[in-house]
Design an enzyme around this catalytic site. Structure first.
Site, mmCIF file in Angstrom:
data_model
loop_
_atom_site.group_PDB
_atom_site.id
_atom_site.type_symbol
_atom_site.label_atom_id
_atom_site.label_comp_id
_atom_site.label_asym_id
_atom_site.label_seq_id
_atom_site.Cartn_x
_atom_site.Cartn_y
_atom_site.Cartn_z
ATOM 1 N N LYS A 98 0.860 -1.180 0.000
ATOM 2 C CA LYS A 98 0.000 0.000 0.000
ATOM 3 C C LYS A 98 0.898 1.233 0.000
ATOM 4 O O LYS A 98 1.691 1.443 0.926
ATOM 5 C CB LYS A 98 -0.910 0.016 1.220
ATOM 6 N N GLY A 159 -8.761 8.879 9.665
ATOM 7 C CA GLY A 159 -9.141 8.886 11.067
ATOM 8 C C GLY A 159 -10.272 9.814 11.430
ATOM 9 O O GLY A 159 -10.646 9.906 12.603
ATOM 10 N N ALA A 185 -9.785 5.242 4.200
ATOM 11 C CA ALA A 185 -9.777 6.394 5.108
ATOM 12 C C ALA A 185 -11.128 7.084 5.177
ATOM 13 O O ALA A 185 -11.782 7.312 4.159
ATOM 14 C CB ALA A 185 -8.711 7.421 4.724
ATOM 15 N N GLY A 186 -11.532 7.401 6.407
ATOM 16 C CA GLY A 186 -12.725 8.201 6.632
ATOM 17 C C GLY A 186 -13.970 7.439 7.030
ATOM 18 O O GLY A 186 -14.959 8.044 7.437
ATOM 19 N N ASN A 207 -9.171 1.380 9.591
ATOM 20 C CA ASN A 207 -8.433 1.118 10.819
ATOM 21 C C ASN A 207 -9.130 1.763 12.007
ATOM 22 O O ASN A 207 -9.698 1.088 12.858
ATOM 23 C CB ASN A 207 -7.000 1.614 10.686
ATOM 24 N N THR A 208 -9.149 3.099 12.046
ATOM 25 C CA THR A 208 -9.683 3.818 13.194
ATOM 26 C C THR A 208 -11.148 3.490 13.453
ATOM 27 O O THR A 208 -11.566 3.405 14.615
ATOM 28 C CB THR A 208 -9.521 5.339 13.001
#
Length: 260
Positions: A98, A159, A185-186, A207-208
């Site tokens: 990535k 995040g 992301a997001g 992830n987050t």
């Protein structure tokens, strides 16, 4: 719901998870297990690959079960990103990476020019490149033409949990792409994941949204179900939106009692 094919890889799950921000490694491992994921991503610059002592997150990732996706998080130049990928190949035997080249420290938005430069170099060196990029159809097409095996447009800042900020751009990217489109992301909650999949995205990396939840394990289950539901809805084909009501039981062809 078919498999997700990225280059020569074939994944049963369309959900990819990150390894950061968990309260502990055991919680991370449990979240992976219930999520059904087949691939997890690791920030190479944030782990010591040469230290045989001490506890490492790599000790909690079953390499026989999960494809490891090294990432270049923390890189701000094409040169650093390429070097990090070379390190990942040497240490982990990983050719699929990535690519992240950050252009702004506050927003963590990617540097499009540097990302494209690094992608071209890595493709020439035999890497299977999955680049994190802005949700711009033009740069996504250029990355595809450079030989990337997937494109990974952000839904919102890393995040942030803001969800899909620009669904129209994501839909255009999906429409024009010949490689998998993976939102990266997001994503903050299950409904965000479902929306992305309903737009036709091939997968989601998060992830987050899982690691930062009050209960990461429950959120991992929710994300699994949301990705599956969104993909099935996309494949099924939604009904057209209409300005006015449409009877679910049409009366056309029905003989009314007054006409008997």
């Amino acid at each position: 719901m078919g498999a997700l094919k990225i280059g020569e890889l074939e994944l049963k799950s369309r959900l990819i998870l990150g390894t950061g921000k968990y309260a502990n490694f055991e919680l991370m491992r449990e979240s992976f297990e219930v999520s059904g994921t087949d691939m997890v991503t690791v920030a190479i610059r944030r782990i010591d690959l040469n230290d045989p002592s001490g506890e490492s997150l790599l000790d909690y990732i079953d390499r026989d079960r999960y494809e490891l996706l090294p990432n270049t998080a923390g890189c701000y130049t094409a040169e650093d990103a390429v070097l990090t990928c070379e390190l990942a190949r040497e240490a982990l035997g990983a050719d699929t990476v990535k690519l992240e080249v950050i252009g702004d420290e506050k927003t963590l938005f990617p540097d499009n020019e540097a990302t494209l430069e690094a992608a071209r170099i890595l493709v020439d060196r035999g890497f299977n490149v999955m680049p994190y990029t802005i949700d711009d159809p033009i740069i996504c097409k250029k990355l595809e033409e450079a030989g990337c095996v997937a494109v990974m447009p952000l839904a919102a800042p890393i995040g942030s949990g803001l969800g899909i900020r620009n669904p129209h751009n994501i839909a255009i990217i999906v429409e024009n792409s010949q490689v998998p489109v993976i939102v990266d992301a997001g994503v903050g909650t299950a409904s965000d994941a479902s929306v992305a999949m309903e737009l036709g995205c091939d997968g989601i990396l998060m992830n987050t949204g899982v690691a930062g939840a009050r209960d990461p394990v429950k959120m991992a289950v929710a994300m699994r179900k949301a990705v599956e539901a969104g993909r099935l809805a996309y494949e099924a084909g939604r009904i057209p939106m209409k300005a006015y009501a449409s009877a679910s039981s049409p009366l056309s062809g029905v003989i009314h009692s007054s006409s008997k």
